[in-house]
Design a protein around this motif. Sequence first.
Motif, mmCIF file in Angstrom:
data_model
loop_
_atom_site.group_PDB
_atom_site.id
_atom_site.type_symbol
_atom_site.label_atom_id
_atom_site.label_comp_id
_atom_site.label_asym_id
_atom_site.label_seq_id
_atom_site.Cartn_x
_atom_site.Cartn_y
_atom_site.Cartn_z
ATOM 1 N N ALA A 55 0.834 -1.207 0.000
ATOM 2 C CA ALA A 55 0.000 0.000 0.000
ATOM 3 C C ALA A 55 0.867 1.254 0.000
ATOM 4 O O ALA A 55 0.586 2.231 -0.704
ATOM 5 C CB ALA A 55 -0.926 -0.002 1.216
ATOM 6 N N GLY A 56 1.951 1.229 0.769
ATOM 7 C CA GLY A 56 2.850 2.377 0.808
ATOM 8 C C GLY A 56 3.493 2.651 -0.535
ATOM 9 O O GLY A 56 3.635 3.808 -0.946
ATOM 10 N N GLY A 57 3.861 1.589 -1.246
ATOM 11 C CA GLY A 57 4.447 1.765 -2.569
ATOM 12 C C GLY A 57 3.482 2.414 -3.545
ATOM 13 O O GLY A 57 3.882 3.254 -4.365
ATOM 14 N N ARG A 58 2.203 2.066 -3.447
ATOM 15 C CA ARG A 58 1.194 2.671 -4.339
ATOM 16 C C ARG A 58 0.998 4.150 -4.019
ATOM 17 O O ARG A 58 0.808 4.972 -4.924
ATOM 18 C CB ARG A 58 -0.121 1.910 -4.214
ATOM 19 C CG ARG A 58 -0.044 0.446 -4.665
ATOM 20 C CD ARG A 58 -1.405 -0.208 -4.634
ATOM 21 N NE ARG A 58 -2.276 0.360 -5.649
ATOM 22 C CZ ARG A 58 -3.601 0.244 -5.641
ATOM 23 N NH1 ARG A 58 -4.207 -0.382 -4.637
ATOM 24 N NH2 ARG A 58 -4.335 0.772 -6.600
ATOM 25 N N ILE A 59 1.051 4.486 -2.739
ATOM 26 C CA ILE A 59 0.910 5.890 -2.353
ATOM 27 C C ILE A 59 2.139 6.685 -2.792
ATOM 28 O O ILE A 59 2.014 7.821 -3.275
ATOM 29 C CB ILE A 59 0.676 5.996 -0.834
ATOM 30 C CG1 ILE A 59 -0.710 5.422 -0.499
ATOM 31 C CG2 ILE A 59 0.796 7.434 -0.347
ATOM 32 C CD1 ILE A 59 -0.949 5.200 0.978
ATOM 33 N N LEU A 60 3.317 6.088 -2.701
ATOM 34 C CA LEU A 60 4.525 6.774 -3.168
ATOM 35 C C LEU A 60 4.485 7.001 -4.680
ATOM 36 O O LEU A 60 4.979 8.021 -5.173
ATOM 37 C CB LEU A 60 5.774 5.978 -2.787
ATOM 38 C CG LEU A 60 6.192 6.048 -1.318
ATOM 39 C CD1 LEU A 60 7.377 5.120 -1.062
ATOM 40 C CD2 LEU A 60 6.563 7.482 -0.907
ATOM 41 N N GLU A 61 3.891 6.071 -5.403
ATOM 42 C CA GLU A 61 3.742 6.274 -6.853
ATOM 43 C C GLU A 61 2.883 7.509 -7.125
ATOM 44 O O GLU A 61 3.200 8.321 -8.015
ATOM 45 C CB GLU A 61 3.102 5.048 -7.510
ATOM 46 C CG GLU A 61 2.888 5.228 -9.006
ATOM 47 C CD GLU A 61 2.173 4.056 -9.657
ATOM 48 O OE1 GLU A 61 1.408 4.302 -10.620
ATOM 49 O OE2 GLU A 61 2.355 2.907 -9.204
ATOM 50 N N ALA A 62 1.811 7.679 -6.354
ATOM 51 C CA ALA A 62 0.952 8.857 -6.525
ATOM 52 C C ALA A 62 1.701 10.140 -6.155
ATOM 53 O O ALA A 62 1.556 11.171 -6.820
ATOM 54 C CB ALA A 62 -0.299 8.710 -5.662
ATOM 55 N N ILE A 63 2.524 10.069 -5.110
ATOM 56 C CA ILE A 63 3.322 11.238 -4.722
ATOM 57 C C ILE A 63 4.297 11.592 -5.842
ATOM 58 O O ILE A 63 4.492 12.774 -6.168
ATOM 59 C CB ILE A 63 4.062 10.967 -3.399
ATOM 60 C CG1 ILE A 63 3.059 10.904 -2.235
ATOM 61 C CG2 ILE A 63 5.115 12.046 -3.128
ATOM 62 C CD1 ILE A 63 3.675 10.470 -0.905
ATOM 63 N N ALA A 64 4.911 10.581 -6.448
ATOM 64 C CA ALA A 64 5.833 10.835 -7.562
ATOM 65 C C ALA A 64 5.105 11.538 -8.708
ATOM 66 O O ALA A 64 5.621 12.506 -9.288
ATOM 67 C CB ALA A 64 6.446 9.521 -8.044
ATOM 68 N N ARG A 65 3.906 11.070 -9.028
ATOM 69 C CA ARG A 65 3.124 11.718 -10.091
ATOM 70 C C ARG A 65 2.810 13.168 -9.715
ATOM 71 O O ARG A 65 2.881 14.054 -10.568
ATOM 72 C CB ARG A 65 1.827 10.945 -10.335
ATOM 73 C CG ARG A 65 2.003 9.584 -10.993
ATOM 74 C CD ARG A 65 0.665 8.871 -11.158
ATOM 75 N NE ARG A 65 0.800 7.524 -11.694
ATOM 76 C CZ ARG A 65 0.890 7.219 -12.978
ATOM 77 N NH1 ARG A 65 0.845 8.190 -13.879
ATOM 78 N NH2 ARG A 65 1.007 5.959 -13.383
ATOM 79 N N TYR A 66 2.440 13.398 -8.472
ATOM 80 C CA TYR A 66 2.089 14.752 -8.030
ATOM 81 C C TYR A 66 3.286 15.698 -8.155
ATOM 82 O O TYR A 66 3.127 16.878 -8.482
ATOM 83 C CB TYR A 66 1.605 14.707 -6.575
ATOM 84 C CG TYR A 66 1.125 16.032 -6.055
ATOM 85 C CD1 TYR A 66 -0.075 16.585 -6.490
ATOM 86 C CD2 TYR A 66 1.874 16.752 -5.123
ATOM 87 C CE1 TYR A 66 -0.524 17.811 -6.015
ATOM 88 C CE2 TYR A 66 1.443 17.977 -4.643
ATOM 89 C CZ TYR A 66 0.241 18.505 -5.091
ATOM 90 O OH TYR A 66 -0.191 19.726 -4.616
#
Length: 311
Positions: A140-151
């Motif tokens: 779950a943390g990896g998926r949230i970090l992917e969203a942060i990278a996109r942001y």
Amino acid sequence: MNDTLSSVSLAKADVNPEIFAEEIGRSFEDWGFAIVSDHGISDELIGRAEQMSRAFFALSEETKRAYHIAGDGGARGYTPFGTEVAKDATLHDLKEFWHIGRELPAGHAFESFMSPNIWPAELPEFREVYTEMFAAFDKAGGRILEAIARYLKLSPDFFEETVQDGNSVMRLIHYPPVPEDSPAVRAAAHEDINTITLLIGAEEAGLELLDKQGNWRSVSPKSGELAVNIGDMLQRLTNNRLPSTTHRVVNPAPERRGHSRYSMPFFLHFRPDYLIETLPDCVDNSHPNLYPEPITAHDYLLERLREIGLA
């Protein structure tokens, strides 16, 4: 800036990752926190993990203290009540906890940075439950970090290598009933050291964040939701664009002081040798580099652990 901390659904990342990234990124930039639903950690697993935590903390003090490793800074196993103190605080927090870290294969390059886990013999299923829970948090943390990278307008996989085999820690916390005359609070105001923290919502209230106007606001995820916050390492990397917000756990109302509080944060860390160096796109004339000296994640972690009495 939004006036409230609203919930965002991680399931949306599968349908429209850019919209999800904007929603959660804006929440992080405004609050340093986000509430996340549909995160993929099953209610059944959460239930087993919470039950196992209660079972461990119900063991005798003598039994629990047998799993305290002196000189290890609380990195693994049991940390007794009254040990941890928030940075710049004078009173110890009102909690006891247990740490579970990443399982590394023998001979791994990061063996010297991460102590092996220990497991309580009194609870045979403990290892299985929390190994599964650690992996679920990590995903779950990896998926949230992917969203942060996109942001942040980075490649979606930017953080994958930075946290690969990172020094992440899952903490099982028990806050015992609070005496009426206690001068201390369950967890004094502090910021987290790591990259991001994922917290399964606790039954008992008490978590509060300090907003940009200096007001304390309750953080109240619904049952099964995650409260996710930015840690100091990511704040440093982003030159404070994503803030590591001060938060605390206050004592309960008088009618709830006789009840324990249990929670389960997952502190997601960069890998020990990752060099935290300010992202160029987070620096401009209006935002000069606040952290001109790069530092490895391991050195930064040790620096901060000394400040809170765990190293």
